[in-house]
Motif scaffolding. Structure first.
Motif, short mmCIF file in Angstrom:
data_model
loop_
_atom_site.label_atom_id
_atom_site.label_comp_id
_atom_site.label_asym_id
_atom_site.label_seq_id
_atom_site.Cartn_x
_atom_site.Cartn_y
_atom_site.Cartn_z
N ASP A 141 0.84 -1.21 0.00
CA ASP A 141 0.00 0.00 0.00
C ASP A 141 0.87 1.26 0.00
N TYR A 142 0.22 2.41 0.03
CA TYR A 142 0.89 3.68 -0.24
C TYR A 142 1.56 4.27 0.99
N LEU A 143 2.74 4.83 0.80
CA LEU A 143 3.41 5.55 1.87
C LEU A 143 2.58 6.76 2.32
N THR A 144 2.74 7.13 3.57
CA THR A 144 1.98 8.23 4.16
C THR A 144 2.37 9.58 3.55
N LEU A 145 1.36 10.35 3.17
CA LEU A 145 1.58 11.68 2.60
C LEU A 145 1.12 12.82 3.51
N MET A 146 0.32 12.51 4.52
CA MET A 146 -0.24 13.54 5.40
C MET A 146 0.28 13.37 6.83
N PRO A 147 0.49 14.49 7.54
CA PRO A 147 0.82 14.40 8.96
C PRO A 147 -0.40 13.96 9.75
N PRO A 148 -0.25 13.66 11.04
CA PRO A 148 -1.40 13.23 11.84
C PRO A 148 -2.51 14.28 11.86
N ALA A 149 -3.72 13.82 12.09
CA ALA A 149 -4.87 14.73 12.19
C ALA A 149 -4.59 15.78 13.26
N GLY A 150 -5.00 17.01 12.95
CA GLY A 150 -4.77 18.11 13.88
C GLY A 150 -3.45 18.82 13.66
N THR A 151 -2.64 18.31 12.73
CA THR A 151 -1.36 18.92 12.40
C THR A 151 -1.45 19.55 11.01
N ARG A 152 -0.95 20.75 10.88
CA ARG A 152 -1.00 21.43 9.59
C ARG A 152 -0.13 20.71 8.56
N ALA A 153 -0.66 20.60 7.34
CA ALA A 153 0.06 19.98 6.23
C ALA A 153 0.58 21.08 5.32
N GLY A 154 1.57 21.80 5.80
CA GLY A 154 2.09 22.90 5.01
C GLY A 154 1.02 23.95 4.74
N ARG A 155 0.87 24.32 3.47
CA ARG A 155 -0.12 25.32 3.08
C ARG A 155 -1.45 24.72 2.64
N ALA A 170 -6.51 18.42 3.61
CA ALA A 170 -5.69 17.44 4.32
C ALA A 170 -6.56 16.35 4.95
N ASP A 171 -7.69 16.74 5.51
CA ASP A 171 -8.60 15.75 6.11
C ASP A 171 -9.17 14.81 5.05
N LEU A 172 -9.51 15.36 3.88
CA LEU A 172 -10.01 14.51 2.80
C LEU A 172 -8.93 13.53 2.36
N ALA A 173 -7.70 14.02 2.23
CA ALA A 173 -6.60 13.15 1.83
C ALA A 173 -6.36 12.04 2.86
N ARG A 174 -6.44 12.38 4.14
CA ARG A 174 -6.28 11.36 5.19
C ARG A 174 -7.36 10.29 5.08
N HIS A 175 -8.59 10.73 4.83
CA HIS A 175 -9.70 9.78 4.71
C HIS A 175 -9.49 8.87 3.50
#
Length: 258
Positions: free
Chosen positions: A153-167, A173-178
């Motif tokens: 499966d795919y390597l992680t691209l997003m930081p943990p929920a509640g953490t800003r993903a850059g800009r 970011a939440d949609l990408a995590r889901h």
């Protein structure tokens, strides 16, 4: 020498990680340091790498991609190992991140990018991806009956929920995590349903997102030919995935290098 076929999209091909594979299609973005090559080199395997950037499950099973035949045609029944990293393009995972980072506030209102960032549209794509992944697993098992078949499966691209993903806006970011979490879940389920194995690269890379101290993936940025593509693995990520696969394969048999 043992035959190994690598199937998948850019997350397996490694676009931008130099050097590229000599003679491979430019559009494939196939790196000589992607995880298939690293695994093959470590185990002295006869690698057939047909990974291709932008590939979907349809490109694995039936559709030509920029003149290249469906990836599954690389299988001839003599394989002892097949790896598969696919599904992200089916659900718009990297495309939604690319759209948001490239077009910023305009992304939600532009026709194509707006569809990528629409949660309901992503959910409909996720509803269909497990069936597509099962079809890939079943077809590979049929054509390579003696192989160990590993979905990676795919390597992680997003930081943990509640953490800003850059800009990136928080809702993107939440949609990408889901999407990432559901894609992991569907990939594991498809592997189990088709008698394949799962290599959980996503789980292993939670602390190695692009904003971490030791990233295995690259975040937003310009698409430049001398560095890994945005929202894709870097060389460290490819090496880490190769290590996960090698650990799952276990120690080679005494005659495996004959």
């Amino acid at each position: 020498m043992t035959r190994y076929v690598a199937l998948g999209s850019s997350m397996a091909a490694g676009p931008g990680i130099r050097p590229t594979v000599a003679g491979s299609p430019f559009a494939a973005g196939r790196s000589a340091r992607n995880y298939p090559h690293l695994v093959a080199n470590a185990r002295n395997l006869d690698l057939v790498d047909v990974t291709f950037s932008g590939a979907t499950t349809a490109h694995v099973l039936a559709d030509r991609q920029l003149g290249s035949p469906p990836q599954i045609e690389a299988l001839n029944g003599l394989e002892s190992l097949v790896t598969i990293t696919i599904g992200g393009n089916d659900v718009g995972y990297v495309p939604l991140l690319s759209a948001a980072s490239l077009f910023g506030p305009l992304a939600p209102i532009l026709p194509v990018t707006g569809a990528l960032l629409n949660g309901a549209t992503r959910e409909r794509a996720l509803d269909h991806v497990e069936g597509a992944l099962r079809a890939v697993g079943a077809a590979v098992r049929e054509r390579a009956p003696h192989a160990r078949v590993l979905f990676v499966d795919y390597l992680t691209l997003m930081p943990p929920a509640g953490t800003r993903a850059g800009r990136l806006p928080d809702h993107v970011a939440d949609l990408a995590r889901h999407v990432a979490a559901e894609l992991e879940r569907h990939t594991a389920a498809a592997a189990a349903a088709t008698g394949c194995e799962i290599v959980r690269a996503g789980q292993a890379s939670r602390d190695h997102h692009p904003w971490s101290a030791r990233p295995w993936t690259v975040g937003a940025g310009l698409l430049l030919p001398w560095r890994p593509w945005p929202w894709h693995p870097n060389a460290a990520g490819m090496a880490a995935v190769a290590d996960l696969i090698l650990a799952q394969l276990g120690e080679p048999e005494a005659n495996s290098r004959d």
